[in-house]
Motif scaffolding. Structure first.
Motif, short mmCIF file in Angstrom:
data_model
loop_
_atom_site.label_atom_id
_atom_site.label_comp_id
_atom_site.label_asym_id
_atom_site.label_seq_id
_atom_site.Cartn_x
_atom_site.Cartn_y
_atom_site.Cartn_z
N GLU A 100 2.58 5.58 -12.74
CA GLU A 100 1.48 5.52 -11.61
C GLU A 100 0.13 4.56 -12.20
O GLU A 100 -0.55 4.15 -11.34
CB GLU A 100 1.19 7.03 -11.43
CG GLU A 100 0.59 7.67 -12.29
CD GLU A 100 1.64 8.44 -13.27
OE1 GLU A 100 2.62 7.94 -13.52
OE2 GLU A 100 1.37 9.40 -13.62
N SER A 101 -0.02 4.62 -13.32
CA SER A 101 -1.23 3.82 -14.03
C SER A 101 -0.82 2.37 -13.62
O SER A 101 -2.02 1.49 -13.13
CB SER A 101 -1.55 4.18 -15.46
OG SER A 101 -1.90 5.34 -15.50
N ALA B 287 3.38 1.57 -3.50
CA ALA B 287 2.22 1.45 -4.66
C ALA B 287 1.82 3.13 -4.45
O ALA B 287 1.65 3.70 -5.18
CB ALA B 287 1.52 0.53 -5.02
N GLY B 288 1.22 3.25 -3.30
CA GLY B 288 0.54 4.51 -2.84
C GLY B 288 1.44 5.72 -3.23
O GLY B 288 0.87 6.89 -3.72
N ALA C 117 -1.38 1.85 -9.92
CA ALA C 117 -2.82 1.85 -9.61
C ALA C 117 -3.75 0.74 -9.90
O ALA C 117 -4.64 0.28 -8.84
CB ALA C 117 -3.51 3.11 -10.04
N VAL C 118 -3.41 0.15 -10.90
CA VAL C 118 -3.90 -1.13 -11.55
C VAL C 118 -3.87 -2.20 -10.31
O VAL C 118 -4.55 -2.89 -9.56
CB VAL C 118 -3.81 -1.65 -12.78
CG1 VAL C 118 -4.39 -2.85 -12.95
CG2 VAL C 118 -4.27 -0.72 -13.75
N ILE D 186 2.26 6.42 -6.95
CA ILE D 186 1.34 7.07 -7.55
C ILE D 186 1.01 8.29 -7.35
O ILE D 186 0.72 9.33 -8.19
CB ILE D 186 -0.21 6.01 -7.15
CG1 ILE D 186 -0.09 4.60 -7.58
CG2 ILE D 186 -1.43 6.83 -7.70
CD1 ILE D 186 -1.08 3.63 -7.06
N ARG D 187 0.83 8.66 -5.95
CA ARG D 187 0.58 9.96 -5.60
C ARG D 187 1.72 11.10 -5.78
O ARG D 187 1.06 12.02 -6.22
CB ARG D 187 0.29 10.13 -3.92
CG ARG D 187 -0.29 11.20 -3.49
CD ARG D 187 -1.78 11.64 -4.28
NE ARG D 187 -2.01 12.94 -3.70
CZ ARG D 187 -1.85 14.14 -4.30
NH1 ARG D 187 -0.83 14.10 -5.48
NH2 ARG D 187 -2.27 15.32 -4.01
N LEU E 10 -2.62 -2.05 -7.30
CA LEU E 10 -3.05 -1.61 -5.79
C LEU E 10 -4.81 -1.72 -6.02
O LEU E 10 -5.30 -2.40 -5.01
CB LEU E 10 -2.87 -0.20 -5.51
CG LEU E 10 -3.42 0.29 -4.04
CD1 LEU E 10 -2.69 -0.47 -2.98
CD2 LEU E 10 -2.97 1.74 -3.79
N GLY E 11 -5.24 -1.22 -6.89
CA GLY E 11 -6.80 -1.61 -7.21
C GLY E 11 -7.33 -3.02 -6.98
O GLY E 11 -8.32 -3.12 -6.49
N ARG E 12 -6.33 -3.76 -7.96
CA ARG E 12 -6.78 -5.14 -7.95
C ARG E 12 -6.76 -5.81 -6.35
O ARG E 12 -7.53 -6.55 -5.98
CB ARG E 12 -6.07 -5.87 -8.82
CG ARG E 12 -6.33 -5.47 -10.05
CD ARG E 12 -6.07 -6.70 -11.09
NE ARG E 12 -6.54 -6.30 -12.58
CZ ARG E 12 -5.78 -6.31 -13.89
NH1 ARG E 12 -4.52 -6.38 -13.82
NH2 ARG E 12 -6.56 -5.88 -14.68
N LEU F 129 0.76 -1.23 0.03
CA LEU F 129 0.14 0.11 -0.07
C LEU F 129 0.97 1.28 0.01
O LEU F 129 0.76 2.17 -0.63
CB LEU F 129 -0.95 -0.08 1.30
CG LEU F 129 -1.83 1.45 1.42
CD1 LEU F 129 -2.76 1.45 0.33
CD2 LEU F 129 -2.49 1.24 3.00
#
Lengths: 386, 353
Positions: free
Chosen positions: B327-328, B278-279, B331-332, B282-283, B334-336, B275
């Protein structure tokens, strides 16, 4: 070089995590009992005497205040945990929230001892609701334009004028109001305002509802017609309220409620997208979670710096600016990401319901308690630009 | 920040100030400034901060190393310091001694595919290897017959193609065409491609946070100096609000990057690290996009010139977004992960940090 932006790496200490477990257990019980309604969209905005009393009985109101006033002398970090857990659970905290966060600390600092002994324990029991009497029809962000007058009378003051957009006023026991006691001076336009504790049962106070775009009644217009406030209800220096905006502001600006107000939409979005979302859904969700995680780390860090006696004024204002814009955008972003979800799915209905509510309340998030524009002015000052 | 970390950060900052002042570097006719800078960093033990004494390094803590990385980001100097730190860490994890000199690391892309056989012969291709022509060695993580293997390869043994990132720093494709590693060893349990990508993302996030700090500082300063319509442009509300937004993006970057560094330095490598890393990537990348464009907007035309130092930071911010997972991509992933865990697990995970 400008003042550096700093975020100390604070992790909440073990006593906080123990407390978190207690709060979650309590939330589970209250959900079981139907007091907290996870499916109810308006949860966090709801008013419940029963619930607030229970939170008080748990010792979770006035947590940081001295014991002699009914407080519990715990840390701001412990209060942080209670606040965020109740917020995320959509618990009905409306009755006590303002009193606990902001009115109580003002009383602690400026009220005479006998008033403190009377009012603070009631806040701690979850029995006391506060309203904030700041905005007026011609004075919003520009607080120092306030015109509602307090005129000296025998043994107290007579209040005349109108406050507006006053949340909770129709349910509040007290208001902390900002009234004009003198004209501003040429040198200082902020001079001449005084803070008062006002008992809302006082004769001469009328509350008129102002309905919001959500259809709910939260705002009020509060009209004062010769309402009498005794001398011992003056809070702090007469004419000197402008000096009294203190470090509490940093707590107020950077708390978890500054980015979690629409959190329920994110949780419903996870349900709507399902366990195996497509690339678009996954990416959108991942970004939102990254943004949320970052905001929480910023917020916890500011809490930790305040706890350590530092004054992260710039960082706190930034948390509110970035956080409120995020929570305001969240429902709209969730809507886009859920655009292709299966309309027949069982979890679509709660999503739609919560999304509708969050969408309608979203505009207020960057207005209440200091607009984005005002905050950015504060940040600019922190950067040394004004 | 601990006292030793503060001292290490100060040492690094002093070296960069003396030998890689952005203004001086920007006006330099050639790359002659790089050798003295590198030598000084090496002599101070900063390049191998994450390598224990026994393996030829300085044996500093993870936290100290992250401070060095952030300081390096503040100067955006074109030397493979972050890469050498990472390479040293990777080699040390497998018990391989670090050679002297600059190193780089592969893979830095999810799509790279490196294999190694039992005899230590590598095949496959790595793209966008940062500073791939400037380093003496490459530390690689490759798929072996029975799991991930860490390998040390001499740059002279491979043929990198020419390539540069937006800022002009070498970013090359390296074909490993049956190349014999000079040392190789099985990666310890837990050290796989994902772990390396997460740590790479953590390092880049910290460099980017440092670079954003500088963008904020020089942009704020410029706004105070530049006069238009008879006053400094910092007095205009529209400019102030842009700078406030830049401060917000910088703050998010500093907080997210600092948080993941602290997490990894404390030995956390589970979902919480995922988290955080990856977070942060991304951010911080989002902040880089937003922040760099505000920096340019406030600077106007001068910031768009080679002559001004702003581009040293913004071009690298844009490029660094792509290294170790953009970041994309994160995000994929982390989202998964969040979707698979389910709605009930989201808040407990966020609140665990």
């Amino acid at each position: 070089m400008t003042a550096a932006i700093q975020f100390d790496q604070l992790r909440l200490p073990p006593e906080c995590e123990k407390l978190r477990a207690e709060v979650r257990a309590f939330i589970a019980e209250e959900t079981e009992a139907g007091i907290i309604k996870p499916s109810g969209a308006t949860g966090g905005d709801s008013f419940s005497r029963e619930f607030s009393r229970k939170v008080g009985a748990k010792g979770w109101l006035g947590m940081t205040w001295p014991k002699k006033y009914g407080g519990h002398e715990r840390t701001f970090l412990e209060r942080y945990v209670v606040t965020e857990e109740l917020r995320v659970a959509n618990a009905p905290t409306r009755l006590h929230f303002v009193a606990d966060r902001q009115s109580g600390p003002i009383l602690l600092k400026y009220a005479p001892e006998h008033i403190k002994m009377k009012v603070l324990p009631a806040i701690c029991r979850g029995e006391c609701c506060f309203a904030i009497g700041m905005s007026e029809p011609n004075s919003g962000s520009d607080l120092f334009a306030a015109r509602t007058r307090a005129t000296k009378a025998d043994g107290g003051w007579l209040i005349n004028g109108t406050k507006i957009w006053t949340s909770n006023a129709h349910q509040a026991d007290y208001m902390i109001g900002l009234f004009r006691t003198s004209a501003p001076t040429k040198e200082n336009r902020r001079h001449g305002l005084t803070q008062f504790l006002v008992d809302m049962k006082t004769k001469g106070i009328t509350c008129n509802p102002v309905y919001q775009i959500t259809g709910h009644h939260d705002f009020n217009e509060v009209v004062f017609e010769n309402a009498f406030v005794p001398d011992d209800h003056v809070l702090g220096e007469i004419d000197g309220a402008w000096k009294q905006a203190t470090s509490e502001l940093a707590y107020e600006r950077s708390g978890p409620e500054r980015f979690l107000e629409t959190y329920y939409v994110l949780e419903e979005l996870v349900r709507v997208l399902g366990p195996d979302p497509d690339v678009r859904g996954a990416e959108g969700l991942g970004r939102l979670v990254a943004q949320l995680h970052t905001l929480r780390r910023m917020s916890v860090s500011v809490a930790g710096m305040l706890h350590a006696g530092k004054e992260p004024v710039l960082e706190a204002a930034i948390v509110k600016d970035v956080g409120t814009i995020w929570e305001q955008r969240l429902p709209h972003r969730a809507r886009e990401l859920a655009a292709f979800s299966e309309p027949e799915a069982t979890n679509q209905v709660p999503f739609d319901k919560k999304l509708a509510y969050a969408t309608t309340i979203a505009p207020k998030l960057t207005i209440q308690g200091g607009t984005t524009e005002v905050l950015r002015g504060i940040i600019a000052r922190g950067l040394g630009l004004r | 920040m601990s006292e030793t970390s503060a001292i290490v950060a100060e040492t690094a900052a002093r070296i960069f100030e003396d030998l890689a002042d952005p203004q001086t570097v920007n006006q330099a006719k050639d790359e002659g400034w790089q050798a003295p800078l590198w030598n000084s960093l090496e002599e101070s033990g900063l390049t191998l901060a994450w390598v224990p004494d026994a393996l030829g390094g300085a044996g500093a803590s993870l936290a100290d190393g992250f401070e060095v990385v952030k300081v390096a980001g503040r100067f955006a100097a074109a030397v493979p310091l972050a890469e050498t730190l990472l390479a040293g860490w990777l080699l040390s994890e497998a018990g391989i001694s670090s050679p002297a000199g600059a190193m780089t690391i592969a893979p830095s892309r999810w799509s790279d595919d490196l294999k190694i056989d039992a005899a230590g012969v590598l095949t496959g291709k790595a793209r966008n290897v940062p500073f791939g022509t400037r380093a003496g060695h490459i530390a690689a993580l490759a798929d072996g017959p029975s799991g991930p293997v860490v390998a040390l390869v001499k740059l002279g043994d491979v043929r990198p193609t020419e390539g540069r990132n937006l800022a002009g720093d070498a970013s090359v494709e390296i074909a490993f065409d049956k190349v014999k590693a000079i040392a190789h060893s099985a990666a310890p349990v837990g050290l796989d491609r994902q772990r390396l990508m997460l740590l790479g993302a953590t390092v880049r996030a910290n460099q980017m946070a440092g670079a954003l700090e500088t963008v904020l500082a020089i942009t704020t300063r410029y706004a105070g100096e530049r006069v238009a319509f008879e006053k400094p442009i910092s007095k205009f509300q529209a400019v102030q609000h842009n700078l406030a937004r830049l401060a917000g993006e910088t703050a998010a970057a500093v907080a997210a990057a600092g948080s993941v560094a602290d997490t990894f330095a404390n030995g956390i490598t589970d979902d919480r690290f995922f988290l955080e890393a990856a977070g942060a990537k991304i951010r911080v990348s989002e902040a880089a996009t937003e922040g760099a464009s505000i920096g340019h907007q406030v600077h106007g035309a001068i910031g768009f010139t080679k002559e001004h130092i702003l581009h040293r930071f913004t071009l690298r911010l844009w490029s660094w977004r792509d290294d170790f997972g953009n970041e994309s991509d994160w995000a994929v992933r982390l989202g998964r992960m969040i979707a698979a865990k389910g709605a009930e697990e989201l808040w407990p995970l966020v609140a665990s940090r």
